[in-house]
Design an enzyme around this catalytic site. Structure first.
Site, mmCIF file in Angstrom:
data_model
loop_
_atom_site.group_PDB
_atom_site.id
_atom_site.type_symbol
_atom_site.label_atom_id
_atom_site.label_comp_id
_atom_site.label_asym_id
_atom_site.label_seq_id
_atom_site.Cartn_x
_atom_site.Cartn_y
_atom_site.Cartn_z
ATOM 1 N N GLY A 4 -10.248 -3.086 3.530
ATOM 2 C CA GLY A 4 -9.269 -3.047 4.627
ATOM 3 C C GLY A 4 -9.336 -1.740 5.388
ATOM 4 C CB THR B 178 -0.858 -0.030 1.285
ATOM 5 O OG1 THR B 178 -1.811 -1.063 1.131
ATOM 6 C CG2 THR B 178 -1.548 1.271 1.587
HETATM 7 N N1 ASP Z 1 -3.694 -2.290 4.800
HETATM 8 C C1 ASP Z 1 -4.060 -2.765 3.493
HETATM 9 C C2 ASP Z 1 -5.327 -3.559 3.559
HETATM 10 O O1 ASP Z 1 -5.534 -4.273 4.526
HETATM 11 C C3 ASP Z 1 -3.013 -3.604 2.876
HETATM 12 C C4 ASP Z 1 -1.671 -2.953 2.780
HETATM 13 O O2 ASP Z 1 -1.279 -2.206 3.658
HETATM 14 O O3 ASP Z 1 -0.989 -3.197 1.768
HETATM 15 O O4 ASP Z 1 -6.090 -3.502 2.619
#
Ligand code: ASP
Length: 308
Positions: free
Chosen positions: A205, A175
């Site tokens: 998420g 992300t």
């Molecule tokens: N936090 C993000 C999610 O759970 C994933 C990520 O941080 O890449 O969708």
């Protein structure tokens, strides 16, 4: 009240996770470092010229969305069905205005759609077809599925399908996020993601959830998260870090470390970036690495592994 003596600062992440030296080739590592530096340069130019933290975090996140090394915009991970569903949020610490989108599939830069929702609609959070419709209605740039898709992410989906007990086989979250404090002491945060490889059932998420993956409040600071979203939601990570600074008077590193330790105690992994409205910054993560960088008037620095 703005404080003209505040030095500007920009902090970014490109995801946390199982990022170890032996897992990245020299070419991959060099490309990621260059991409992080390029994004820092974009946001730093805005802040150095006296621009707003809000403009800086949006422009920086757009650069990272456009770069296929990260799991946001181009290069987003695939859902179980082989589609791409992106989430993003942005927040302005001046007045706690916020905008967010979930499950968009045709908007080239979801972070800019989140900003459009914040500034142009009476709402905070739009989702799926309705969010993409709002994007088209406001003439934001659209892109076909092939634009977002990359062979590496497709291979990651195939791996994940081959070992069905693993939710995200890669455990490299990827992300992107940016937090900034501008010369006037205003803060802003932005986060953008494709979510987790192989996600199903329109799973969302923490990234687009205000207070969980993204938060900004001039009374404390701005936070963007990356990691296992299910844990970051339950710990309301971004808002908790700001609340600890504001109400307990904790310094930025203590607040960030304490909340990441709490995520760890629940069983979650990931990391955060934080800036305060007085110009301090912190990273905290409980994974082997986090793609990250910081820029200020003193220069730019990027890092990947925990020991850097
Ligand atoms: N936090 C993000 C999610 O759970 C994933 C990520 O941080 O890449 O969708």
């Amino acid at each position: 009240m703005s404080d003209p003596s505040v030095p500007w600062k920009l902090v970014i992440h490109g995801g946390a996770g199982v990022i170890e030296r032996h897992l990245l080739s020299a070419d991959q590592e060099g490309a990621v470092r260059a991409a992080l530096d390029h994004a820092l340069r974009t946001g730093a130019a805005i802040l150095d010229a006296g621009g707003s933290a809000l403009d800086a975090v949006e422009a920086t996140a757009r650069e990272l969305e456009d770069d296929q090394h990260f799991n946001a915009g181009r290069g987003s991970v695939f859902t179980y069905q082989g589609t791409i569903e992106m989430d993003a949020a942005i927040m302005d610490g001046r007045n706690r205005d916020a905008g967010a989108v979930a499950g968009v599939s045709a908007t080239r830069n979801p972070v800019s759609l989140a900003r459009m929702v914040m500034e142009g609609s009476p709402h905070v959070f739009l989702s799926r077809e309705g969010a993409d419709q709002y994007s088209r209605d406001n003439d934001l740039e659209q892109a076909p599925p092939e634009y977002f898709a990359t062979p590496e992410r497709r291979a990651a989906l195939e791996d994940m399908r081959a070992q069905p007990d693993v939710f995200d086989a890669d455990l490299k979250y990827g992300t992107v996020g940016a937090v900034a404090v501008d010369r006037n002491g205003h803060v802003a945060a932005a986060t953008s993601t494709g979510g987790l490889t192989g996600k199903r059932w329109a799973r969302i998420g923490d990234s687009p959830l205000i207070g969980c993956g993204t938060y900004a409040d001039d009374r404390s600071g701005a936070v963007s998260c990356t990691g296992a979203g299910e844990y970051f939601i339950r710990a309301t990570v971004a808002q908790e870090i700001c609340a600890r600074m504001r109400m307990l008077g904790e310094d930025v590193q203590t607040a960030a470390d304490t909340v990441i330790a709490d995520v760890g105690a629940l069983g979650g992994t990931g990391g955060v970036i934080v800036v305060t409205s007085s110009g301090e910054a912190a990273f905290a993560f409980n994974t082997p690495g986090m793609y990250r960088g910081v820029a200020s008037a003193a220069g730019r620095q990027v890092a990947i592994y925990a020991d850097e």
